[in-house]
Design an enzyme around this catalytic site. Structure first.
Site, PDB file in Angstrom:
ATOM      1  N   HIS A   1       6.434   1.803  -0.463  1.00 35.96           N
ATOM      2  CA  HIS A   1       5.147   2.464  -0.703  1.00 35.96           C
ATOM      3  C   HIS A   1       4.121   1.474  -1.263  1.00 35.96           C
ATOM      4  O   HIS A   1       2.931   1.553  -0.921  1.00 35.96           O
ATOM      5  CB  HIS A   1       5.328   3.625  -1.681  1.00 35.96           C
TER       6      HIS A   1
ATOM      7  N   HIS B   1      12.906   1.496  -1.240  1.00 34.10           N
ATOM      8  CA  HIS B   1      12.044   2.527  -0.642  1.00 34.10           C
ATOM      9  C   HIS B   1      10.726   2.634  -1.394  1.00 34.10           C
ATOM     10  O   HIS B   1       9.656   2.697  -0.772  1.00 34.10           O
ATOM     11  CB  HIS B   1      12.766   3.879  -0.663  1.00 34.10           C
ATOM     12  N   GLU B   2      10.782   2.653  -2.721  1.00 35.98           N
ATOM     13  CA  GLU B   2       9.555   2.758  -3.502  1.00 35.98           C
ATOM     14  C   GLU B   2       8.694   1.511  -3.356  1.00 35.98           C
ATOM     15  O   GLU B   2       7.461   1.596  -3.355  1.00 35.98           O
ATOM     16  CB  GLU B   2       9.887   3.016  -4.978  1.00 35.98           C
TER      17      GLU B   2
ATOM     18  N   HIS C   1       0.562   0.494   0.462  1.00 32.11           N
ATOM     19  CA  HIS C   1      -0.714   0.521  -0.254  1.00 32.11           C
ATOM     20  C   HIS C   1      -1.445  -0.806  -0.104  1.00 32.11           C
ATOM     21  O   HIS C   1      -2.655  -0.845   0.144  1.00 32.11           O
ATOM     22  CB  HIS C   1      -0.457   0.824  -1.729  1.00 32.11           C
TER      23      HIS C   1
END
Length: 227
Positions: free
Chosen positions: A104, A100-101, A108
């Site tokens: 991100h 999940h991270e 980006h």
């Protein structure tokens, strides 16, 4: 009175109950699946590194950070930080949170619009959430200053931050599940509990948005009575 003496505080009760439920849900779900080891034996760090590299994000380092459920991607420094339970853990929960991270980080890198907007308004929202109540109370005491409306505007930015966070988090989770499945990092049976972990985590963001909207409605009601 602005707090307990003000009956508009009742508006917050359902939202606060929901927030407490969401926090309990994410903790119990994460802790439950933290004990379920993934069949491949990958740690969260290994999964994160493999996905990052598969997306060409070789320059994004992965760091170990303290705390529990403190995992995050830092867009300013382009660093992925994972808690010990995720970094070194080989559970389906560890792998899911790590992926999940990474989602991100991919957002980006690809310039995902909601993330860009959230990053842009983040400093304003942080300041606004802290200053809004102070300005609002000043406005209550000195209505002619117009500080009440300024306080509401500041808080509105904080609410917008919470709202824009929802698609950012849901998209990161969807990316995570897709990448874990496509790269064969988890079996099909392991994807189900992983989704449960990420859905529980997403619930906390929904709850935060509900609380913020309830607070905004309360401020508007108090202002309306002043008029």
């Amino acid at each position: 009175m602005l707090y307990w003496g003000d009956m508009s505080f009742i508006l917050l009760i359902p939202a606060m109950i929901f927030a407490i439920y969401a926090q309990g849900k994410v903790k119990t779900t994460f802790d439950r699946y933290l004990r379920v080891r993934n069949s491949r034996g990958y740690t969260g760090m290994q999964v994160a590194r493999r996905i990052l590299d598969s997306q060409g994000l070789y320059d994004v380092p992965i760091e170990l950070t303290g705390g529990h459920l403190s995992d995050h991607y830092d867009p300013r420094k382009k660093v992925l930080r994972l808690s010990n339970a995720v970094y070194n853990g080989s559970s389906v929960a560890s792998v899911g949170v790590a992926a999940h991270e990474v989602g991100h980080a991919i957002q980006h890198a690809k310039g995902y619009a909601p993330l860009m907007i959230r990053n842009f308004i983040a400093p304003i929202a942080s300041f606004g959430s802290q200053a809004a109540w102070f300005l609002f109370v000043i406005g209550l005491m000195f209505p002619a200053t117009g500080m009440m409306d300024i306080g509401i505007l500041f808080f509105l930015v904080a609410v917008l931050f919470q709202i824009i966070t929802l698609p950012v988090e849901f998209n990161a989770s969807n990316r995570a599940i897709g990448l874990l499945e496509n790269q064969g990092l988890l079996s099909s049976g392991e994807l189900v509990p992983t989704k449960k972990v990420l859905q529980a985590a997403a619930l906390t963001y929904v709850a935060a948005t509900v609380v913020a909207l309830s607070q905004l409605l309360r401020l508007l009601m108090i202002r309306g009575r002043r008029d």
